[in-house]
Design an enzyme around this catalytic site. Structure first.
Site: not given
Ligand code: ISL
Ligand code: CA
Length: 551
Positions: A26, A99, A200, A255, A328-329
């Site tokens: 998928d 997470d 998070d 985080e 991932h950010d």
């Molecule tokens: O990527 C950022 C903004 O440009 C970071 O500041 C990020 O938003 C921050 O580290 C918080 O991240 C976490 O919470 C967010 C989510 O989008 C991110 O993937 C996660 O790692 C909201 O849940």
């Molecule tokens: Ca799949």
């Protein structure tokens, strides 16, 4: 002597499940895909697996917007798949960290669906509501992802707070029922056998409830001084520890967005009974200007090292950090902190050496062990991330230069980390037999796990060696960090000392050779790890890395 723990001695591997391995065609990675690759992870030598969210979610922010904390998202599989995954990890001695996203829920969570119905709904107070000021939001707070941090809900005419997208309403931690709900869901997963949580945006859970306008212009200041480290955050975390953490053999990783080094020990000081370790953000914001990631600014390599040094000193002997160069950010570490051109291989290995030889628990982001670089995105349509798409629309509405915006996105976007893992030289890099949810890096014939696993000189084999070295060497885990020499161009020389066990690390984090100062290079046969240079030479080649044991 510092207290020993399995989580200090471990090596973390972060999986972004959507992009790891798809097994049913998928185009979305799934839990059976992770199970299929469990031997791969064991062979690499990692000991703690952190999964980005796999819960039920409408995916406004790819799972960081949860609509049911007790369900696995059908895209990823079933609860039975999850239980098989956990067993497969534990069988190989790998711990599993989930997470925990509890600063906010999805607006599609039943709590919010109920809360928005009326001002006197029993769930109303699970979230944060205020009336507007003359038809405008209660204050001028900006959301992380563009626009206001408040949205007016038409049913009652009140505004709710969302530090991220409007589809991520912030929970009201002042409400003891909310806190009990969080402890309950944590116990649910711990009772299944998971080994801990990556929390998070946990510094954001306690709000400054005066809700005054902020006068700060730099978004990083707003995070630190307005959103994070609120008045009751430590009270909440200590309560959570008493209610949950104290009863399990587990670990917690904050985080640590918005935590300044001076406050590190308030969160991770062992005596505080709050959180075990934190991901600090100094180097993640190193190239962000006042308006954030799409406002890049220059930085130098000595600043990078000094951020690690500052945090090492900040946590001292009683606290602990996690080490990471990407997740991932953020864009790919080899493109951002290394070199993704002619020196990609050497740079990926050099960064791995940095990660594994500082004090703190290292975290490897999926794909970094094969040196995956940023993906060439050519159109805005190729991006998937809500943050980037919001910023793009804002730039468009403001009449900004969109070509320049997309150029900046090429180095700054979060989606670079989210393109699929490159398994082999096969269509879609072997990630999926179907159509992938996001573009696959076109370089998979050249950069993929299968070819690197069959080449002893590859980045993958280097990661495996340096992870082994780290895990087997108490001085590299617990030893004091002693900097000897750091230059703006990226010459790093430092040592790790644990009683009479000593190691010296030389890194050239730059594109030009440099000459190590002094003639006191350790004997070449004391070199326990190199990425290809001559351990008898004072000349450090571009992106060369060496680790010597000192007698
Ligand atoms: O990527 C950022 C903004 O440009 C970071 O500041 C990020 O938003 C921050 O580290 C918080 O991240 C976490 O919470 C967010 C989510 O989008 C991110 O993937 C996660 O790692 C909201 O849940
Ligand atoms: Ca799949």
């Amino acid at each position: 002597m510092m207290k020993k723990s399995w989580w200090k001695e471990g090596v973390i591997y972060q999986i972004y499940p959507r992009s790891f391995k798809d097994t049913n065609g998928d185009g979305i990675g799934d839990l059976p895909g992770i199970i299929e690759k469990m031997d791969y992870l064991a062979e690499l030598g990692i000991t703690i697996l952190w999964l980005s969210p796999v819960y039920a979610s409408p995916n406004a922010d790819n799972g960081y917007d949860i609509s049911d904390y007790y369900q696995i998202h059908p895209d990823f599989g079933t609860m039975a798949d999850f239980e098989r995954l956990l067993a497969a990890a534990h069988k190989r001695g790998i711990r599993l960290v989930m997470d925990l996203v509890v600063n906010h829920t999805s607006d599609e969570h039943p709590w919010f669906a109920a809360a928005r119905k009326s001002k006197d709904n029993p769930y109303r107070d699970y979230y944060i509501w205020r009336s507007g000021k003359h038809g405008a939001p209660p204050n001028n707070w900006p959301s992380f992802f563009g626009g206001d941090a408040w949205t007016r809900d038409p049913v009652t005419g009140e505004y709710y707070l969302h530090l991220f997208t409007p589809k991520q309403p912030d929970l009201n931690w002042e409400n003891p029922r909310v806190r009990q709900e969080v402890y309950r869901l944590m116990r649910f997963w711990l009772d299944k056998g998971v080994d801990g949580f990556r929390m998070d945006v946990i510094p954001l859970i306690s709000k400054r409830t005066d809700f005054e306008d902020t006068q700060l212009a730099d978004f990083r200041d707003i995070i630190e001084k307005v959103y994070a480290n609120g008045p009751r955050v430590h009270e909440f975390l200590q309560e959570m520890h008493r209610e949950v953490m104290a009863h399990y053999d587990m670990t917690t990783i904050a985080e640590g967005v918005g935590i300044p080094p001076e406050q590190a020990l308030d969160y991770v000081g062992a005596a505080r009974q709050e959180i075990d370790m934190l991901f600090h953000f100094g180097h993640m914001f190193i190239d962000h200007g006042p308006a954030g990631r799409m406002d890049p600014r220059p930085w130098d390599k000595s600043t990078l090292f000094n951020i690690f040094l500052t945090w090492d000193r900040a946590v001292g002997a009683s606290g602990w950090t996690c080490l990471y160069l990407g997740n991932h950010d953020f864009p790919r570490q080899v493109s951002r902190f290394g070199n993704d051109g002619p020196y990609r291989e050497a740079a990926a290995k050099c960064l791995a050496t940095l990660l594994m030889t500082l004090r703190g628990t290292p975290s490897v982001y999926q794909g970094d062990e094969i040196g995956m670089p940023n993906t060439p995105f050519s159109h805005v349509e190729e991006y998937r991330d809500i943050e980037l798409l919001n910023f793009y629309r804002e730039a468009q509405a403001a009449g900004k230069d969109l070509k320049a915006f997309l150029e900046a996105a090429q180095t700054q976007a979060r989606d670079h980390a989210r393109t699929p893992f490159l398994w082999e030289d096969a269509p879609q890099g072997g990630f999926t037999a179907g159509t992938p949810w996001i573009k696959v890096h076109p370089d998979y014939p050249r950069i993929n796990a299968a070819s690197q696993m069959s080449d002893p000189g590859s980045i993958w084999h280097f990661y495996r060696r340096v992870i082994q070295l780290r895990r087997q060497t108490p001085a590299l885990i617990y030893g004091a960090l002693v900097p000897l020499w750091v230059s703006e161009e990226g010459g790093y020389v430092y040592e790790r000392h644990l009683e009479d066990e000593k190691f010296r690390i030389y890194l050239n984090m730059g594109d030009n050779p440099w000459k190590a100062a002094g003639a006191e290079l350790p004997p070449h046969n004391a070199c326990v790890l190199t990425n290809g240079g001559d351990p008898a030479s004072l000349i450090m080649q571009p992106w060369e890395a060496r680790v010597y044991t000192l007698k």
